[in-house]
Write a protein that holds these residues in place. Structure first.
Motif, PDB file in Angstrom:
ATOM      1  N   TYR A  66      44.242  -7.659  11.670  1.00 33.41           N
ATOM      2  CA  TYR A  66      45.413  -7.668  12.708  1.00 33.41           C
ATOM      3  C   TYR A  66      44.736  -8.668  14.485  1.00 33.41           C
ATOM      4  N   ILE A  67      43.057  -7.714  14.761  1.00 32.69           N
ATOM      5  CA  ILE A  67      42.907  -8.621  15.435  1.00 32.69           C
ATOM      6  C   ILE A  67      42.137 -10.125  15.549  1.00 32.69           C
ATOM      7  N   LEU A  68      41.826 -10.748  13.812  1.00 34.84           N
ATOM      8  CA  LEU A  68      42.138 -11.586  14.323  1.00 34.84           C
ATOM      9  C   LEU A  68      43.182 -12.618  13.828  1.00 34.84           C
ATOM     10  N   ILE A  69      44.425 -12.043  13.447  1.00 33.97           N
ATOM     11  CA  ILE A  69      45.933 -12.642  14.139  1.00 33.97           C
ATOM     12  C   ILE A  69      45.505 -13.283  15.024  1.00 33.97           C
ATOM     13  N   ALA A  70      45.472 -11.980  16.995  1.00 33.42           N
ATOM     14  CA  ALA A  70      45.781 -12.106  17.644  1.00 33.42           C
ATOM     15  C   ALA A  70      44.731 -12.853  18.351  1.00 33.42           C
ATOM     16  N   THR A  71      44.578 -12.818  17.353  1.00 36.54           N
ATOM     17  CA  THR A  71      42.867 -13.949  18.568  1.00 36.54           C
ATOM     18  C   THR A  71      43.213 -15.021  17.938  1.00 36.54           C
ATOM     19  N   ILE A  72      43.869 -15.600  16.626  1.00 34.82           N
ATOM     20  CA  ILE A  72      44.248 -16.731  16.772  1.00 34.82           C
ATOM     21  C   ILE A  72      45.715 -17.439  17.687  1.00 34.82           C
ATOM     22  N   ILE A  73      46.430 -16.703  17.405  1.00 33.07           N
ATOM     23  CA  ILE A  73      47.385 -16.942  18.910  1.00 33.07           C
ATOM     24  C   ILE A  73      46.932 -16.855  19.957  1.00 33.07           C
ATOM     25  N   LEU A  74      46.343 -16.128  20.622  1.00 30.61           N
ATOM     26  CA  LEU A  74      45.993 -16.503  21.618  1.00 30.61           C
ATOM     27  C   LEU A  74      45.004 -17.861  22.038  1.00 30.61           C
ATOM     28  N   THR A  75      43.788 -18.617  21.317  1.00 29.87           N
ATOM     29  CA  THR A  75      43.963 -19.428  20.941  1.00 29.87           C
ATOM     30  C   THR A  75      44.155 -20.277  21.081  1.00 29.87           C
ATOM     31  N   ILE A  76      45.511 -20.650  20.134  1.00 29.83           N
ATOM     32  CA  ILE A  76      46.105 -21.620  20.505  1.00 29.83           C
ATOM     33  C   ILE A  76      47.241 -22.137  22.413  1.00 29.83           C
ATOM     34  N   ILE A  77      47.243 -20.595  22.557  1.00 29.98           N
ATOM     35  CA  ILE A  77      47.786 -20.049  23.663  1.00 29.98           C
ATOM     36  C   ILE A  77      47.050 -20.946  25.215  1.00 29.98           C
ATOM     37  N   GLN A  78      45.912 -20.520  24.813  1.00 32.79           N
ATOM     38  CA  GLN A  78      44.582 -21.306  25.287  1.00 32.79           C
ATOM     39  C   GLN A  78      44.815 -22.310  25.697  1.00 32.79           C
ATOM     40  N   PHE A  79      45.111 -23.612  24.070  1.00 35.40           N
ATOM     41  CA  PHE A  79      44.284 -24.488  24.042  1.00 35.40           C
ATOM     42  C   PHE A  79      45.563 -26.049  24.556  1.00 35.40           C
ATOM     43  N   ILE A  80      46.944 -25.122  24.711  1.00 32.01           N
ATOM     44  CA  ILE A  80      48.014 -25.292  25.123  1.00 32.01           C
ATOM     45  C   ILE A  80      47.922 -25.228  26.665  1.00 32.01           C
ATOM     46  N   THR A  81      47.743 -24.415  27.075  1.00 29.24           N
ATOM     47  CA  THR A  81      47.542 -23.690  28.461  1.00 29.24           C
ATOM     48  C   THR A  81      46.126 -25.370  29.449  1.00 29.24           C
ATOM     49  N   VAL A  82      45.340 -25.208  28.492  1.00 32.66           N
ATOM     50  CA  VAL A  82      43.945 -26.118  28.588  1.00 32.66           C
ATOM     51  C   VAL A  82      45.178 -27.492  29.112  1.00 32.66           C
ATOM     52  N   SER A  83      45.080 -28.174  28.174  1.00 30.19           N
ATOM     53  CA  SER A  83      46.014 -29.201  27.815  1.00 30.19           C
ATOM     54  C   SER A  83      46.595 -29.525  28.975  1.00 30.19           C
ATOM     55  N   TYR A  84      47.485 -29.002  29.370  1.00 28.50           N
ATOM     56  CA  TYR A  84      48.518 -28.721  30.610  1.00 28.50           C
ATOM     57  C   TYR A  84      48.112 -29.042  31.947  1.00 28.50           C
ATOM     58  N   THR A  85      46.113 -28.440  32.335  1.00 32.13           N
ATOM     59  CA  THR A  85      46.582 -28.698  33.656  1.00 32.13           C
ATOM     60  C   THR A  85      45.210 -29.897  33.483  1.00 32.13           C
ATOM     61  N   THR A  86      45.288 -30.966  32.194  1.00 37.21           N
ATOM     62  CA  THR A  86      44.563 -31.867  32.745  1.00 37.21           C
ATOM     63  C   THR A  86      45.154 -33.209  32.573  1.00 37.21           C
ATOM     64  N   VAL A  87      46.936 -32.794  32.455  1.00 33.20           N
ATOM     65  CA  VAL A  87      47.722 -33.920  32.465  1.00 33.20           C
ATOM     66  C   VAL A  87      48.001 -33.782  33.941  1.00 33.20           C
ATOM     67  N   PRO A  88      47.579 -35.154  34.848  1.00 32.92           N
ATOM     68  CA  PRO A  88      47.869 -35.012  36.210  1.00 32.92           C
ATOM     69  C   PRO A  88      49.473 -35.064  37.066  1.00 32.92           C
ATOM     70  N   GLY A  89      50.052 -34.688  37.644  1.00 30.65           N
ATOM     71  CA  GLY A  89      51.500 -34.757  38.478  1.00 30.65           C
ATOM     72  C   GLY A  89      52.253 -34.065  37.953  1.00 30.65           C
ATOM     73  N   LEU A  90      51.792 -32.677  37.354  1.00 37.97           N
ATOM     74  CA  LEU A  90      52.379 -31.588  36.817  1.00 37.97           C
ATOM     75  C   LEU A  90      52.486 -30.316  37.549  1.00 37.97           C
ATOM     76  N   PRO A  91      53.000 -29.590  37.468  1.00 38.30           N
ATOM     77  CA  PRO A  91      53.191 -28.806  39.145  1.00 38.30           C
ATOM     78  C   PRO A  91      52.633 -27.080  37.929  1.00 38.30           C
ATOM     79  N   PHE A  92      51.831 -25.793  39.045  1.00 38.14           N
ATOM     80  CA  PHE A  92      51.819 -24.857  38.479  1.00 38.14           C
ATOM     81  C   PHE A  92      50.172 -25.568  37.732  1.00 38.14           C
ATOM     82  N   LYS A  93      49.763 -25.839  38.360  1.00 33.74           N
ATOM     83  CA  LYS A  93      48.649 -26.247  37.188  1.00 33.74           C
ATOM     84  C   LYS A  93      47.862 -24.753  37.611  1.00 33.74           C
TER      85      LYS A  93
END
Length: 308
Positions: free
Chosen positions: A162-189
Motif C-alpha cells: 500500500y505504501i508503494l502504491i501511494a508512492t506511485i500515485i503521488l509520483t505521477i501527480i508530481q510529474f504532472i505538476t512539474v511538467s505543467y510549470t515548465t510550460v510558459p503562459g499557463l496560469p497558477f504556476k
C-alpha cells in the motif's frame, strides 16, 4: 530566437532534471510493484525461499515428498519460491507434478490466493517427534512446515504494497505538476510550484518509511526463518528489488534538494514568474487609477477638503 530558446532551457534546467528523475522513478516503482505478479517479472523478488540441501534434515524432507507411494509430489524438494509485493512465483516444479492440469515448470499466484491451490497442501512437511509426559509414558506429536505459507505470510502480513502504491500515485501527480510549470503562459504556476515543493518533501518521507519497512522485513526473514526452521529452509534477499527500492529513494532525495534549492534561489534573487509580475503590476496600476480618480489633489483626501 535561438539565444532566447537556449536561455529558456538553461533557466529551467533544474525542472527538466526533476522531470527526468520523476520519469525514471515512476518506472522503477511500477516494476517493483509488479514483481512476482507474473512469470516475466519473477526476477524482481523481495525474498527467495528454498529447501537447504546442506541441512541434516534434508533426507527427511525428501522422504516426506515420497512417502505417499506415488510420483505426484516427488521432486518438490527442489522447488524455489520467490515472494514479491503483489504475488508469489514458484519455479523448478518437477515434470511429474500436475500443476493446473499441465506440466508447468513455473507459475505465479496473487499473494492472497495461494492457500486455495493444491500445491499449497502438497508442500506441507510433517515432522514427527515424541514428547515425554512422565517417566513411563510418551505421546507422539507432529509439527508441520509449509514453505509456501512462509512466502505468502511475507507478501501479505509482513511487506504490504500500500505504501508503494501511494508512492506511485503521488509520483505521477508530481510529474504532472512539474511538467505543467515548465510550460510558459499557463496560469497558477506559483501556487503549483509551492504544492510541488511540499509534494516532493512528502514523497521523500513516505517512501523513506516504505523503503525502511521493506528493508527490515526482508532482513528479518533472512535472519529469522532459517533459525526458526532449524536450517531446513534457506532464505535469500532479492538484490534487484533492493537496488530499485533505494535508487527510487535516492531520486526522491535529489528531487527534494533541487526543489528546495530552486525555491531558495528564487526567493533570494526575487525571481518571479512573468504572470506574477503582470498580476502585481496590474494591481498597482489599478490602485494608482483609483487614487487618480478620487484623490487628484492632496487636499481631497483630507477632512478639511471633504468638508469644503
Amino acid at each position: 530566437m535561438s539565444v532566447t530558446l537556449l536561455w529558456y532551457f538553461a533557466k529551467r534546467t533544474p525542472k527538466f532534471i526533476i522531470i527526468l528523475l520523476n520519469f525514471i522513478t515512476i518506472f522503477l516503482t511500477i516494476f517493483l510493484l509488479v514483481g512476482c505478479y507474473n512469470e516475466q517479472n519473477n526476477s524482481t523478488f523481495l525474498v527467495k525461499y528454498q529447501f537447504n540441501k546442506d541441512s541434516s534434515f534434508y533426507p527427511v524432507i525428501q522422504n516426506s515428498f515420497t512417502a505417499t507411494g506415488n510420483n505426484k509430489t516427488q521432486g518438490l524438494d527442489d522447488i524455489i519460491i520467490r515472494s514479491g509485493y503483489m504475488g508469489v512465483c514458484i519455479d523448478n516444479v518437477p515434470h511429474n507434478y500436475n500443476l493446473q492440469g499441465q506440466n508447468l515448470e513455473s507459475v505465479c499466484y496473487p499473494r492472497k490466493n495461494i492457500s486455495n491451490t493444491p500445491l499449497y497442501n502438497d508442500l506441507v512437511i510433517e515432522l514427527s517427534g515424541s514428547k515425554s509426559v512422565n517417566s513411563t509414558t510418551t505421546t507422539k506429536s507432529k509439527t508441520s512446515l509449509n514453505i509456501l505459507k512462509l512466502a505468502q505470510v511475507t507478501s501479505v502480513n509482513v511487506i504490504h504494497p500500500y505504501i508503494l502504491i501511494a508512492t506511485i500515485i503521488l509520483t505521477i501527480i508530481q510529474f504532472i505538476t512539474v511538467s505543467y510549470t515548465t510550460v510558459p503562459g499557463l496560469p497558477f504556476k506559483y501556487p503549483i510550484e509551492k504544492f510541488t515543493l511540499i509534494l516532493s518533501l512528502t514523497l521523500t518521507l513516505v517512501w523513506g518509511m516504505g523503503a525502511t519497512w521493506v528493508h527490515i522485513g526482508v532482513h528479518s526473514a533472512v535472519k529469522f526463518i532459517p533459525e526458526a526452521s532449524m536450517q531446513i529452509i534457506k532464505v535469500k534477499k532479492g538484490k534487484k528489488a533492493a537496488s530499485m527500492t533505494w535508487f527510487a529513494f535516492a531520486f526522491f532525495v535529489v528531487i527534494s534538494c533541487i526543489s528546495l534549492f530552486t525555491e531558495w534561489q528564487a526567493n533570494r534573487t526575487g525571481d518571479v514568474e512573468p504572470e506574477e509580475i503582470m498580476k502585481n503590476k496590474n494591481k498597482y496600476e489599478t490602485n494608482n487609477d483609483d487614487n487618480y480618480n478620487y484623490h487628484y489633489y492632496s487636499s481631497d483626501g483630507s477632512v478639511y477638503g471633504t468638508k469644503a
